[in-house]
Design an enzyme around this catalytic site. Structure first.
Site, PDB file in Angstrom:
ATOM      1  N   THR A  75       0.826  -1.217   0.000  1.00 58.22           N
ATOM      2  CA  THR A  75       0.000   0.000   0.000  1.00 58.22           C
ATOM      3  C   THR A  75       0.855   1.259   0.000  1.00 58.22           C
ATOM      4  O   THR A  75       0.574   2.215  -0.727  1.00 58.22           O
ATOM      5  CB  THR A  75      -0.940   0.004   1.219  1.00 58.22           C
ATOM      6  OG1 THR A  75      -1.797  -1.134   1.154  1.00 58.22           O
ATOM      7  CG2 THR A  75      -1.801   1.263   1.231  1.00 58.22           C
ATOM      8  N   LEU A 159      -9.628  -0.949   8.564  1.00 55.20           N
ATOM      9  CA  LEU A 159      -9.015  -1.783   9.601  1.00 55.20           C
ATOM     10  C   LEU A 159      -9.645  -1.537  10.968  1.00 55.20           C
ATOM     11  O   LEU A 159      -9.977  -2.483  11.697  1.00 55.20           O
ATOM     12  CB  LEU A 159      -7.516  -1.521   9.659  1.00 55.20           C
ATOM     13  CG  LEU A 159      -6.650  -2.355   8.726  1.00 55.20           C
ATOM     14  CD1 LEU A 159      -5.216  -1.859   8.755  1.00 55.20           C
ATOM     15  CD2 LEU A 159      -6.704  -3.824   9.119  1.00 55.20           C
ATOM     16  N   ALA A 233      -0.368  -0.430  13.651  1.00 56.93           N
ATOM     17  CA  ALA A 233      -0.432   0.607  12.621  1.00 56.93           C
ATOM     18  C   ALA A 233       0.963   0.884  12.077  1.00 56.93           C
ATOM     19  O   ALA A 233       1.435   0.192  11.168  1.00 56.93           O
ATOM     20  CB  ALA A 233      -1.083   1.870  13.180  1.00 56.93           C
ATOM     21  N   ARG A 234       1.646   1.858  12.640  1.00 51.41           N
ATOM     22  CA  ARG A 234       2.992   2.209  12.199  1.00 51.41           C
ATOM     23  C   ARG A 234       3.853   2.582  13.405  1.00 51.41           C
ATOM     24  O   ARG A 234       3.384   3.214  14.356  1.00 51.41           O
ATOM     25  CB  ARG A 234       2.953   3.403  11.218  1.00 51.41           C
ATOM     26  CG  ARG A 234       2.445   3.061   9.829  1.00 51.41           C
ATOM     27  CD  ARG A 234       3.432   2.173   9.081  1.00 51.41           C
ATOM     28  NE  ARG A 234       2.998   1.862   7.727  1.00 51.41           N
ATOM     29  CZ  ARG A 234       2.308   0.792   7.382  1.00 51.41           C
ATOM     30  NH1 ARG A 234       1.931  -0.077   8.326  1.00 51.41           N
ATOM     31  NH2 ARG A 234       1.980   0.569   6.132  1.00 51.41           N
ATOM     32  N   ASP A 258       3.239  -4.500  16.751  1.00 52.43           N
ATOM     33  CA  ASP A 258       3.697  -5.239  15.573  1.00 52.43           C
ATOM     34  C   ASP A 258       4.659  -4.397  14.747  1.00 52.43           C
ATOM     35  O   ASP A 258       5.146  -4.860  13.713  1.00 52.43           O
ATOM     36  CB  ASP A 258       2.485  -5.640  14.710  1.00 52.43           C
ATOM     37  CG  ASP A 258       2.861  -6.534  13.545  1.00 52.43           C
ATOM     38  OD1 ASP A 258       3.492  -7.586  13.779  1.00 52.43           O
ATOM     39  OD2 ASP A 258       2.529  -6.190  12.386  1.00 52.43           O
ATOM     40  N   GLU A 263      12.655  -0.401  10.968  1.00 53.26           N
ATOM     41  CA  GLU A 263      12.504  -1.833  10.731  1.00 53.26           C
ATOM     42  C   GLU A 263      13.379  -2.283   9.560  1.00 53.26           C
ATOM     43  O   GLU A 263      13.376  -1.609   8.531  1.00 53.26           O
ATOM     44  CB  GLU A 263      11.036  -2.173  10.439  1.00 53.26           C
ATOM     45  CG  GLU A 263      10.088  -1.780  11.557  1.00 53.26           C
ATOM     46  CD  GLU A 263       8.616  -1.877  11.165  1.00 53.26           C
ATOM     47  OE1 GLU A 263       7.769  -1.917  12.063  1.00 53.26           O
ATOM     48  OE2 GLU A 263       8.321  -1.884   9.940  1.00 53.26           O
ATOM     49  N   HIS A 284       6.352  -7.058  12.555  1.00 58.17           N
ATOM     50  CA  HIS A 284       5.601  -6.499  11.421  1.00 58.17           C
ATOM     51  C   HIS A 284       5.016  -7.631  10.567  1.00 58.17           C
ATOM     52  O   HIS A 284       5.097  -7.616   9.334  1.00 58.17           O
ATOM     53  CB  HIS A 284       6.473  -5.582  10.576  1.00 58.17           C
ATOM     54  CG  HIS A 284       5.678  -4.546   9.827  1.00 58.17           C
ATOM     55  ND1 HIS A 284       6.111  -3.261   9.640  1.00 58.17           N
ATOM     56  CD2 HIS A 284       4.462  -4.614   9.215  1.00 58.17           C
ATOM     57  CE1 HIS A 284       5.205  -2.582   8.945  1.00 58.17           C
ATOM     58  NE2 HIS A 284       4.200  -3.380   8.681  1.00 58.17           N
ATOM     59  N   ALA A 286       1.713  -8.839  11.076  1.00 62.68           N
ATOM     60  CA  ALA A 286       0.251  -8.880  11.159  1.00 62.68           C
ATOM     61  C   ALA A 286      -0.398  -9.035   9.785  1.00 62.68           C
ATOM     62  O   ALA A 286      -1.424  -9.704   9.641  1.00 62.68           O
ATOM     63  CB  ALA A 286      -0.275  -7.618  11.846  1.00 62.68           C
ATOM     64  N   TRP A 287       0.202  -8.431   8.775  1.00 62.58           N
ATOM     65  CA  TRP A 287      -0.377  -8.436   7.429  1.00 62.58           C
ATOM     66  C   TRP A 287      -0.104  -9.726   6.670  1.00 62.58           C
ATOM     67  O   TRP A 287      -0.672  -9.964   5.599  1.00 62.58           O
ATOM     68  CB  TRP A 287       0.232  -7.292   6.610  1.00 62.58           C
ATOM     69  CG  TRP A 287       1.698  -7.541   6.317  1.00 62.58           C
ATOM     70  CD1 TRP A 287       2.749  -7.368   7.165  1.00 62.58           C
ATOM     71  CD2 TRP A 287       2.251  -8.072   5.103  1.00 62.58           C
ATOM     72  NE1 TRP A 287       3.926  -7.736   6.558  1.00 62.58           N
ATOM     73  CE2 TRP A 287       3.648  -8.180   5.297  1.00 62.58           C
ATOM     74  CE3 TRP A 287       1.704  -8.460   3.881  1.00 62.58           C
ATOM     75  CZ2 TRP A 287       4.507  -8.654   4.305  1.00 62.58           C
ATOM     76  CZ3 TRP A 287       2.554  -8.932   2.893  1.00 62.58           C
ATOM     77  CH2 TRP A 287       3.942  -9.030   3.114  1.00 62.58           C
TER      78      TRP A 287
END
Length: 317
Positions: A75, A159, A233-234, A258, A263, A284, A286-287
């Site tokens: 995204t 979300l 989120a971020r 997450d 990162e 990271h 979760a997705w």
């Protein structure tokens, strides 16, 4: 159309089906990884570039005037110079809403782990504590029900709404705060009110200049001591030093994230210190369900086919 995928490994763990791409591309080459100094060579004779995280700079585009389409298999668009792409009439498309179910599920997993002290109990059993118990069970760590608790959500897009639906199925009361810089709405509460009321706070807003360090020391001072914070989120939305101090000083009950501000955390991170209590960190991931990643593959194919038909979709420039 001739295409190249510059960083397949960031998406594919040998568990995805790319057969549909051969229906839309005349030729496609896959590279597991591409270093910055390899990009120009690998995009030298292609019309289409597929990238997940490999950066495509303005200079690269200027040196490759034959490029027609850049497909981002994610995204976020910060790895592509959209201004230069537009100047060269290079269409840029991304992928959207592919991980809603995965991230919502991960958020609830973290929430349940915190509420039930799951990790502490798992470690205690593995350490032999149950074997030594004087009764049939261990109740050494607090267990809370989600039912009846208040979940505060920051970021109420697709979300946030998905998480709210799952939380309501557990009997939680959901409140939503309006984000800084956005107009107030009748169905939103202030950030201060959300911080004071919530038993759990879940972040699903983008990282912007108005949300950077949004959850800082002052925010933690407003939260209940029994509250938990979850960030899927971020990194950067939560001030990591402030979170570490809030946990060490028992200012809040626990947290799960997450995401980190940098990162991967190759230079370390304050949250990785082993003395921070009741903190869960996932990488990271979760997705990353196989279903979500396959949707990305499908959306890249759809974006390429739509461009080929002269009607681009999910265009971001």
């Amino acid at each position: 159309m001739k295409a190249v995928f510059l960083d397949q490994f960031s998406l594919d763990q040998n568990d995805l089906d790319f057969s549909g791409w051969y229906q839309v591309f005349d030729e496609v080459t896959f590279f597991e990884r591409t270093d910055p100094d390899q990009v120009l060579e690998r995009i030298a004779d292609v019309d289409v570039v597929v990238t997940n995280k490999v950066v495509i700079t303005a200079d690269m585009m200027q040196q490759r005037p034959q490029l027609k389409l850049i497909l981002i298999s994610a995204t976020g668009t910060n790895n592509v110079d959209l201004i230069q792409a537009k100047a060269q009439n290079i269409v840029v498309c991304n992928c959207q809403a592919y991980g809603t179910a995965a991230v919502a599920q991960h958020t609830m997993m973290l929430m349940l782990n915190l509420a039930t002290s799951f990790i502490q109990y798992d470690r205690a059993v593995r350490a032999g504590e149950w074997n030594k118990a004087s009764q049939f069970c261990l109740l050494d760590f607090p267990i809370a029900e989600l039912n009846g608790k208040t979940l505060g959500i920051l970021g109420y897009g697709e979300l946030g709404q998905a998480v709210a639906k799952l939380a309501e199925a557990f009997g939680m009361k959901v409140i939503v705060a309006h984000l800084p810089g956005r107009p107030a709405a009748a169905d939103r509460v202030s950030l201060e009110s959300l911080l004071r009321q919530s038993d759990f706070i879940s972040l699903h807003c983008p990282l912007t200049e108005t949300t950077r360090d949004l959850i800082d020391a002052e925010a933690f001072s407003l939260m209940k001591e029994s509250a938990y914070l979850i960030n899927c989120a971020r990194g950067g939305i939560v001030n990591e030093q402030a979170l570490a101090e809030a946990l060490i000083n028992r200012r809040i009950a626990g947290a799960a994230t997450d995401v980190l501000s940098i990162e991967p955390p190759q230079q370390g991170n304050v949250l990785l210190n082993s003395d921070i209590p009741n903190l869960i960190i996932t990488p990271h991931s979760a997705w990353g369900s196989v279903e979500a990643r396959q949707r990305i593959v499908q959306q890249v194919q759809e974006n390429a086919a739509a461009f080929k038909a002269g009607q681009p979709i999910r265009q971001v420039n």
